[in-house]
Scaffold this active site. Structure first.
Site, PDB file in Angstrom:
ATOM      1  N   GLY A 256       9.272   1.759 -27.578  1.00  0.00           N
ATOM      2  CA  GLY A 256      10.489   2.121 -26.851  1.00  0.00           C
ATOM      3  C   GLY A 256      10.365   3.413 -26.070  1.00  0.00           C
ATOM      4  O   GLY A 256      11.365   4.041 -25.737  1.00  0.00           O
TER       5      GLY A 256
ATOM      6  N   GLY B 287       8.512   3.643 -23.144  1.00  0.00           N
ATOM      7  CA  GLY B 287       8.157   3.364 -21.750  1.00  0.00           C
ATOM      8  C   GLY B 287       6.655   3.387 -21.509  1.00  0.00           C
ATOM      9  O   GLY B 287       6.212   3.566 -20.373  1.00  0.00           O
ATOM     10  N   LEU B 288       5.852   3.205 -22.580  1.00  0.00           N
ATOM     11  CA  LEU B 288       4.391   3.182 -22.404  1.00  0.00           C
ATOM     12  C   LEU B 288       3.823   1.787 -22.705  1.00  0.00           C
ATOM     13  O   LEU B 288       2.636   1.621 -22.944  1.00  0.00           O
ATOM     14  CB  LEU B 288       3.721   4.246 -23.285  1.00  0.00           C
ATOM     15  CG  LEU B 288       4.162   5.694 -23.012  1.00  0.00           C
ATOM     16  CD1 LEU B 288       3.481   6.658 -23.974  1.00  0.00           C
ATOM     17  CD2 LEU B 288       3.865   6.107 -21.567  1.00  0.00           C
TER      18      LEU B 288
ATOM     19  N   SER C  82       4.312  -0.684 -25.166  1.00  0.00           N
ATOM     20  CA  SER C  82       3.808  -1.184 -26.451  1.00  0.00           C
ATOM     21  C   SER C  82       3.889  -2.703 -26.481  1.00  0.00           C
ATOM     22  O   SER C  82       2.986  -3.372 -27.000  1.00  0.00           O
ATOM     23  CB  SER C  82       4.595  -0.577 -27.619  1.00  0.00           C
ATOM     24  OG  SER C  82       5.958  -0.862 -27.488  1.00  0.00           O
ATOM     25  N   SER C  83       4.949  -3.286 -25.894  1.00  0.00           N
ATOM     26  CA  SER C  83       5.066  -4.744 -25.995  1.00  0.00           C
ATOM     27  C   SER C  83       4.046  -5.467 -25.118  1.00  0.00           C
ATOM     28  O   SER C  83       3.448  -6.453 -25.544  1.00  0.00           O
ATOM     29  CB  SER C  83       6.489  -5.218 -25.701  1.00  0.00           C
ATOM     30  OG  SER C  83       6.997  -4.600 -24.573  1.00  0.00           O
TER      31      SER C  83
ATOM     32  N   ASP D 105       2.984  -4.117 -16.287  1.00  0.00           N
ATOM     33  CA  ASP D 105       2.536  -3.646 -17.600  1.00  0.00           C
ATOM     34  C   ASP D 105       1.428  -4.544 -18.162  1.00  0.00           C
ATOM     35  O   ASP D 105       0.414  -4.069 -18.674  1.00  0.00           O
ATOM     36  CB  ASP D 105       3.714  -3.611 -18.582  1.00  0.00           C
ATOM     37  CG  ASP D 105       4.872  -2.793 -18.053  1.00  0.00           C
ATOM     38  OD1 ASP D 105       4.680  -2.054 -17.077  1.00  0.00           O
ATOM     39  OD2 ASP D 105       5.978  -2.897 -18.626  1.00  0.00           O
TER      40      ASP D 105
ATOM     41  N   TYR E 113      18.314  -2.901 -16.843  1.00  0.00           N
ATOM     42  CA  TYR E 113      17.106  -3.310 -16.108  1.00  0.00           C
ATOM     43  C   TYR E 113      17.385  -4.600 -15.331  1.00  0.00           C
ATOM     44  O   TYR E 113      17.119  -4.688 -14.123  1.00  0.00           O
ATOM     45  CB  TYR E 113      15.957  -3.520 -17.102  1.00  0.00           C
ATOM     46  CG  TYR E 113      14.641  -3.865 -16.458  1.00  0.00           C
ATOM     47  CD1 TYR E 113      13.722  -2.874 -16.144  1.00  0.00           C
ATOM     48  CD2 TYR E 113      14.306  -5.183 -16.154  1.00  0.00           C
ATOM     49  CE1 TYR E 113      12.514  -3.180 -15.545  1.00  0.00           C
ATOM     50  CE2 TYR E 113      13.103  -5.502 -15.558  1.00  0.00           C
ATOM     51  CZ  TYR E 113      12.209  -4.500 -15.261  1.00  0.00           C
ATOM     52  OH  TYR E 113      11.015  -4.801 -14.664  1.00  0.00           O
TER      53      TYR E 113
HETATM   54  C1  GLA Z   1       9.210  -1.921 -17.217  1.00  0.00           C
HETATM   55  C2  GLA Z   1       8.822  -3.332 -16.779  1.00  0.00           C
HETATM   56  C3  GLA Z   1       7.862  -3.303 -15.596  1.00  0.00           C
HETATM   57  C4  GLA Z   1       8.385  -2.407 -14.480  1.00  0.00           C
HETATM   58  C5  GLA Z   1       8.824  -1.052 -15.028  1.00  0.00           C
HETATM   59  C6  GLA Z   1       9.484  -0.197 -13.987  1.00  0.00           C
HETATM   60  O1  GLA Z   1       8.093  -1.262 -17.730  1.00  0.00           O
HETATM   61  O2  GLA Z   1       8.232  -4.029 -17.854  1.00  0.00           O
HETATM   62  O3  GLA Z   1       7.623  -4.622 -15.138  1.00  0.00           O
HETATM   63  O4  GLA Z   1       9.398  -3.028 -13.759  1.00  0.00           O
HETATM   64  O5  GLA Z   1       9.730  -1.196 -16.123  1.00  0.00           O
HETATM   65  O6  GLA Z   1       8.583   0.134 -13.012  1.00  0.00           O
END
Ligand code: GLA
Length: 390
Positions: free
Chosen positions: A133, A135-136, A138-139, A183, A232
């Site tokens: 959680g 923003g790096l 993990s999933s 990602d 999102y």
């Molecule tokens: C999350 C989403 C990505 C991208 C970013 C924002 O990490 O999984 O696909 O949209 O947000 O850049």
């Protein structure tokens, strides 16, 4: 035992995965594999608009130790999700409201079976060190590690791009997040010591070396992320509305001039959202060129503008992330760059910091962030690593 060649820093995770597998399943695993998390240097909320992103895979990731089974059962032990165990049959996959992490396994394998319906089950353990959680990704690293494990166990001809698309499919169709491809693709295809400019329209990419004397300096704001999926998905819908207004399939095909000349016809909020995406695409390209020529002053400006655009036009930053960016920017000036990174609403900021300035940046954050926001920052000093399928 078939195995990737682990990075030095991943060896401890490989050893842990091996031990955990032996404890859980009373035998040695057939293989151990690893997929990295990522940090995005520039280009946020552009991927699902068919735009440009500039991420790097990092030396934090997810490791899986696995063995094939003769039947269709999947038995998973998740060390970092409260040491829980989950078991299901590949012929009978359903969403689990209680054990949310298991849906990444189920969704990924369901997606994999659209192409390889004949795969059998597996016993596996998973452990990782990507903060969840934050923003790096993990999933995404979990999904790509699962795909890597199954592609090795069953000799599937899966490449990094196919794996990334399957991981995204799991998120979009099973987990319920309409994320883009960034990602999963960088976790699969990252290149050691490089960032990647990815064109999300045709999935072509170009690697750019990260100068030797720069550290990928990540700071977790430790803001608990809220409303992430709903906000999102809402941002994505807003972007799609603007694309529809212009009669194109994605904002990638709208120029800044076209947007500005349509300003009066668009709701102000939609104008701002599209303005972020279109300007962010150019900044990603500018930053790639600047990385290649080690032009830090240009990178610095692009990262600063990107943060302001995510804060003001796209409205996905938080006051804590803005605070961290201000503290770090104040130390770095034109010698480095800093911005929020990833989906936003909490999580991390990323800075490109000359090695010689790392301690100064840490000191500044340590002395000001907690005092201003009553939260403890967490540092991750990263290098760019190889993706799971590269
Ligand atoms: C999350 C989403 C990505 C991208 C970013 C924002 O990490 O999984 O696909 O949209 O947000 O850049």
């Amino acid at each position: 035992m078939a195995q990737q060649f682990p990075e030095q820093q991943d060896i401890a995770q490989y050893d842990l995965a091996q031990i955990l597998f032996e404890q859980q399943f009373k035998r040695s695993p057939e293989l151990i594999c690893h997929a990295p998390g990522r940090v995005n240097l520039l280009g946020d909320h552009t991927d699902y608009n068919d735009g440009f992103v500039l991420p790097a895979a990092i030396n934090y990731g997810t490791t899986i130790a696995a063995s094939a089974r003769e039947d269709k059962l999947v038995k998973v032990y998740a060390h970092d999700c409260d040491q829980q165990t989950n078991e299901f049959n590949l012929n009978d996959i359903s969403f689990d409201q209680q054990m949310m992490w298991s849906n990444y396994v189920k969704g990924t394998l369901q997606a994999l079976m659209t192409t390889y319906p004949e795969i059998k089950g597996a016993d596996f353990v998973v452990t990782g060190n990507v903060p969840q959680g934050a923003g790096l990704s993990s999933s995404a690293s979990f999904e790509i590690a699962i795909l890597k494990a199954f592609s090795q166990l069953y000799q599937l001809d899966l490449d990094g791009i196919k794996a990334a698309l399957l991981g995204q499919q799991a998120e979009n169709n099973f987990v319920g997040c309409n994320c883009g491809i960034m990602d999963q693709l960088i976790s699969a295809m990252g290149q050691k010591n490089h960032a990647m400019l990815l064109d999300c329209k045709d999935l072509s990419f170009e690697d750019a070396p990260i100068p030797d004397d720069l550290v990928l300096f990540i700071v977790n704001s430790n803001v608990k992320r809220g409303l992430v999926d709903s906000e999102y998905n809402l941002r994505r819908e807003q972007c799609e509305k603007v694309a529809e207004h212009f009669g194109v399939s994605a904002l990638r095909d709208v120029t800044l001039e076209q947007l500005i000349s349509a300003k009066e016809q668009l709701e102000p909020l939609l104008f701002k959202r599209a303005h972020h995406v279109i300007t962010e695409n150019s900044r990603a390209i500018t930053t790639l060129k600047a990385l290649k020529s080690n032009d830090m002053a240009t990178i610095s400006v692009a990262m600063k503008e990107s943060h302001a655009s995510l804060r003001d036009d796209f409205e996905v930053s938080t006051k804590e992330m803005d605070g961290l960016v201000a503290i770090i920017d104040n130390v770095l000036g034109a010698d480095g760059g800093v911005r929020m990174t990833g989906g936003g609403f909490g999580g991390c900021v990323v800075a490109l910091v000359p090695t010689a300035m790392v301690e100064q940046v840490k000191d500044a954050v340590n002395s000001r962030y907690e005092e201003e926001f009553s939260l403890k920052p967490r540092f991750y000093l990263c290098t760019a690593t190889q993706g799971a399928f590269r």
